[in-house]
Design an enzyme around this catalytic site. Structure first.
Site, PDB file in Angstrom:
ATOM      1  N   HIS A 177     -53.147  -7.225  39.732  1.00 43.36           N
ATOM      2  CA  HIS A 177     -52.917  -5.990  40.497  1.00 43.36           C
ATOM      3  C   HIS A 177     -53.463  -4.781  39.761  1.00 43.36           C
ATOM      4  CE1 HIS A 177     -49.794  -3.560  38.447  1.00 43.36           C
ATOM      5  NE2 HIS A 177     -49.382  -4.713  37.947  1.00 43.36           N
ATOM      6  N   CYS A 178     -53.754  -3.725  40.561  1.00 42.04           N
ATOM      7  CA  CYS A 178     -54.092  -2.413  40.010  1.00 42.04           C
ATOM      8  C   CYS A 178     -53.174  -1.429  40.711  1.00 42.04           C
ATOM      9  CB  CYS A 178     -55.586  -2.105  40.215  1.00 42.04           C
ATOM     10  SG  CYS A 178     -56.090  -2.066  41.947  1.00 42.04           S
ATOM     11  N   ALA A 179     -53.646  -0.218  40.998  1.00 44.64           N
ATOM     12  CA  ALA A 179     -52.784   0.745  41.683  1.00 44.64           C
ATOM     13  C   ALA A 179     -52.737   0.471  43.180  1.00 44.64           C
ATOM     14  CB  ALA A 179     -53.275   2.165  41.426  1.00 44.64           C
ATOM     15  N   PHE A 206     -49.818  -1.850  42.786  1.00 47.45           N
ATOM     16  CA  PHE A 206     -48.551  -1.336  42.252  1.00 47.45           C
ATOM     17  C   PHE A 206     -47.873  -0.398  43.250  1.00 47.45           C
ATOM     18  CE2 PHE A 206     -46.032   1.491  39.432  1.00 47.45           C
ATOM     19  CZ  PHE A 206     -45.254   0.519  38.802  1.00 47.45           C
TER      20      PHE A 206
END
Length: 221
Positions: A177-179, A206
């Site tokens: 995952h990232c943002a 996120f």
């Protein structure tokens, strides 16, 4: 001397057929798929890197691509020239062409196609509570991770990932995952190219995890 932008773009926007693209990729050319992450996840040419035109394309193309090795582009129909031009503007003038017919050229050839699942936040939370929890790989920048992250997440910023592949376990399921889901798909494409299997993406990143009210490790205030 770098060639001037016009000739580089003229060369870069030449149509290349699928067999020629595959042959060049086997000789070390980099294949960059500039479609959006959701479309890329659903089916892409195995070994290609995803850097979507609608995100921070120039930033990540300049970070992830080898500036010396030739580049071949896969784009949505009508956006080929945009992709080549934007690569040229950041000094990537080694583009040798664009896949003729776009993704349609390979989607009918199952042996060439890779894909991965995108997992909802609630689904990931359920698996993390289960007997064999996946490894959560957080590819955000250090400041983002410090401001709040999933408990026990493995943190490897995207810009460092290619040089730290040995830190990613190959014997466990990995959810990246990232943002918001742009950088994580770049990361998955890098990992797939390096031979990792069973990778999944947290859809919405996120932000989706937080929006679902799921637990976050945050700095003490």
């Amino acid at each position: 001397e770098r060639p001037l932008l016009e000739p580089a773009v003229a060369r870069g926007r030449q149509a290349v057929d699928l067999e020629s693209l595959l042959a060049r990729a086997n000789r070390g050319a980099q294949v960059v798929d500039t479609r959006d992450p959701e479309t890329f996840a659903a089916g892409h040419l195995a070994g290609s890197l995803n850097i979507g035109l609608d995100g921070k394309f120039a930033t990540w193309a300049g970070t992830v691509l080898d500036l010396v090795r030739p580049v071949l582009v896969i784009a949505e129909p009508g956006r080929e020239e945009e992709a080549v031009l934007r690569l040229g503007r950041i000094g990537i003038d080694s583009v040798e062409g664009v896949l003729e017919g776009g993704a349609e050229a390979f989607l009918g050839r199952p042996e060439l196609v890779a894909r991965f699942e995108r997992l909802e936040a609630a689904g990931l939370e359920g698996e993390l509570q289960g007997p064999e929890p996946p490894v959560v790989l957080d590819v955000r920048a250090p400041g983002e991770h410090a401001a709040g992250h999933l408990e026990s997440a493995l943190h490897l910023p995207l810009g460092e990932l290619a040089g730290r592949l040995e830190e990613v376990p190959r014997d466990r399921s990995v959810v990246v995952h990232c943002a918001g889901g742009y950088r994580s798909v770049i990361a998955i494409s890098l990992l797939q190219r390096a031979g990792f299997e069973g990778l999944r993406d947290l859809r919405g990143g996120f932000a989706a995890w937080e929006a679902a009210g799921l637990p976050v490790v945050a700095p003490a205030t």
